[in-house]
Design an enzyme around this catalytic site. Structure first.
Site, PDB file in Angstrom:
ATOM      1  N   SER A  84      -9.736  -6.537  10.577  1.00 39.46           N
ATOM      2  CA  SER A  84     -11.037  -5.782  10.322  1.00 39.46           C
ATOM      3  C   SER A  84     -11.944  -6.762   9.701  1.00 39.46           C
ATOM      4  O   SER A  84     -11.572  -7.516   8.440  1.00 39.46           O
ATOM      5  CB  SER A  84     -10.580  -4.540   9.261  1.00 39.46           C
ATOM      6  OG  SER A  84     -11.685  -3.714   9.055  1.00 39.46           O
TER       7      SER A  84
ATOM      8  N   ARG B 235       0.929  -1.078  -0.149  1.00 36.33           N
ATOM      9  CA  ARG B 235       0.135  -0.144   0.101  1.00 36.33           C
ATOM     10  C   ARG B 235       0.839   1.377  -0.060  1.00 36.33           C
ATOM     11  O   ARG B 235       1.880   1.283   0.824  1.00 36.33           O
ATOM     12  CB  ARG B 235      -0.748   0.090   1.255  1.00 36.33           C
ATOM     13  CG  ARG B 235      -1.922  -1.255   1.211  1.00 36.33           C
ATOM     14  CD  ARG B 235      -2.626  -1.115   2.451  1.00 36.33           C
ATOM     15  NE  ARG B 235      -3.603  -2.397   2.461  1.00 36.33           N
ATOM     16  CZ  ARG B 235      -4.448  -2.565   3.582  1.00 36.33           C
ATOM     17  NH1 ARG B 235      -4.643  -1.866   4.520  1.00 36.33           N
ATOM     18  NH2 ARG B 235      -5.059  -3.967   3.381  1.00 36.33           N
TER      19      ARG B 235
END
Length: 422
Positions: A345, A255
RNA sequence: GGAGAGUUGGCAGAGUGGUCGAAUGCGGCGGUCUUGAAAACCGUUGUACCGCAAGGUACCAGGGGUUCGAAUCCCUUACUCUCCGCCA
């Protein structure tokens, strides 16, 4: 992607949901208007085609027919071409809208409005001042940020010695848990994915800024195995009795972390490349919430076995990921920071991703193909888990004890300070 | 990297520019027969979109083109396979 039929039937209801997530009223209205225009134009095109088809003879047309057909062909083409820009705009707009949140999701625009559901485990009490994992990691020769900065740049790390071994052990431990105890199939996917896959899970077109793209190709470094694992089923029509399908995989994730300058500059918390074990489930729509709870439990079990204290947090609407209808985060306690940090998550996307990626199942009785629901969650982010372990298992002498469940993997019990860094 | 061959319905596999949404076989579904099953026989069997509906339109890997008309001809991209080279 949202269900266009739902939008046509009940635009207000849909918009009220999207409004919570900051979707602009004008944009939404444009979409609805455009859809109306497109349908009107489509009807015209199809009527013209019907006329043309009716006129087309079985064999060679006569001179007279030919001239008529030529004329019709011309108008069909013209009308048909007018459809194209409409379709393009529609598609582009449709891909921009986030998912509608579930009714139970708390309101709010920032993470401050997230709701803590429960706490698990016992917070540690040290009779010395605990060090941060990056301090520990450097002095134990586990984490080498300097060489990583030389070879690559900032926000990278080289794991070394027992640090590398422990990370590897964690990956093995997590995968074993999920495959042996939770019934997931293990997949070791590619690290590179194409734009179609990224669009399928919702990273594209909106979030290209956070992706590393390979020059002169349609390839990207995957930001999460959610992309690879969910897109395993891209375009498929699955048998109803094969659901739920559970897959897990370890990948490196890449990322850009655009817009996070200055945040978490130290340690393993925020890197451009990190390892993650991901859980993905392809489920029957009627079972998705139960399956989601189970998936959450699978992620939690890792933290429990590692004896790390954590809390479970329900994200508010504003903090939800683009495609998620409902997300719960697991946050592990970091002694040196005196706070909880996200380590997993777990999201339910309902049919948002399956519409984009065309993942369906065929009803056993109905024979009809319908969209599945997709779920995913980290199980867990490995680097952050390693960091949490280092901080929780540290001793006054700066050494780190290996958690019991990992001892059989690494075959050492403790990591001690080293005197020399090479 | 070089040379060649492919990509058609759930699968296998045919297809002369118009009669092809597409032969045939397998599979699936329904039926006949049977105490039941198998076999045999008969029938049926793709998807999406638009439309209140009747119905219509589209789809033969993706995109473009030629033509009144394309599964069929041309261009292009992707993928698969074979051979050569290189390589972990």
């Amino acid at each position: 992607m949202l269900d266009i039929k739902k939008i046509r039937e009940n635009p207000e209801e849909v918009f009220n949901k999207l409004k919570l997530r900051g979707v602009d009223q004008t944009l939404f209205n444009d979409y609805v208007d455009l859809d109306r225009k497109w349908r009107d134009a489509l009807i015209e095109v199809e009527q013209l085609k019907e006329k043309r088809n009716a006129l087309t003879p079985k064999g060679k047309p006569s001179q007279e027919q030919l001239s008529q057909l030529k004329e019709l062909a011309e108008s069909v083409k013209k009308k048909q071409d007018s459809l194209l820009p409409l379709e393009e705009s529609l598609k582009a707009l449709a891909l921009q809208f986030p998912n509608m949140s579930c009714d139970v999701v708390p309101e709010g625009d920032t993470e401050d409005h997230n709701v803590e559901i429960r706490k698990e485990g016992v917070l540690p009490s040290f009779d010395f001042s605990p060090l941060s994992h990056d301090e520990l990691g450097v002095q134990c020769g586990m984490l080498d940020f300097d060489t990583a900065a030389t070879v690559t740049g900032s926000r990278f790390v080289n794991l070394r010695g027992k640090g590398a071994a422990l990370e590897r052990a964690l990956i093995g431990f997590m995968l074993d848990e999920h495959t042996l105890n939770h019934g997931y199939e293990e997949v070791l996917p590619s690290s590179i994915v194409n734009s179609r896959a990224l669009q399928g899970t919702g990273q594209l077109p909106k979030f290209s800024d956070d992706l590393f793209k390979l020059e002169d190709t349609d390839y990207y470094l995957s930001p999460t195995a959610e992309v690879q694992l969910t897109n395993l089923f891209q375009g498929k029509v699955l048998a109803e009795e094969d659901l739920p399908i559970s897959v897990t995989g370890y990948t490196s994730c890449f990322r850009k972390e655009a817009g996070s300058y200055g945040k978490d500059m130290k340690g393993l918390i925020r890197l451009h490349q990190f390892n993650k074990v991901e859980l993905v489930k392809i489920v029957h729509p009627e079972r998705s919430m139960e399956e989601w709870q189970m998936l959450l439990g699978h992620a939690e079990s890792i933290l429990k076995k590692l004896k790390l204290p954590y809390r479970v947090v329900e994200l508010c609407v504003g903090d939800l990921g683009f495609g998620s209808a409902r997300t719960v985060d697991l946050e592990v306690w970091f002694p040196s920071q005196n706070r909880y940090r996200e380590i997993s998550s777990c999201s339910n996307f309902l049919d948002f991703q399956s519409r984009r990626a065309m993942i369906r199942y065929k009803g056993k009785d109905t024979g009809k193909a319908s969209f599945v629901h997709t779920l995913n969650g980290s199980g867990l982010a490995v680097g952050r888990t390693l960091a949490a372990i280092m901080e929780h298992y540290q001793d006054v002498d700066g050494s780190i004890e290996v958690p019991d469940v990992l001892k059989e993997y690494v075959r050492f019990e403790r990591i001690c300070k080293i005197t020399k860094n090479l």
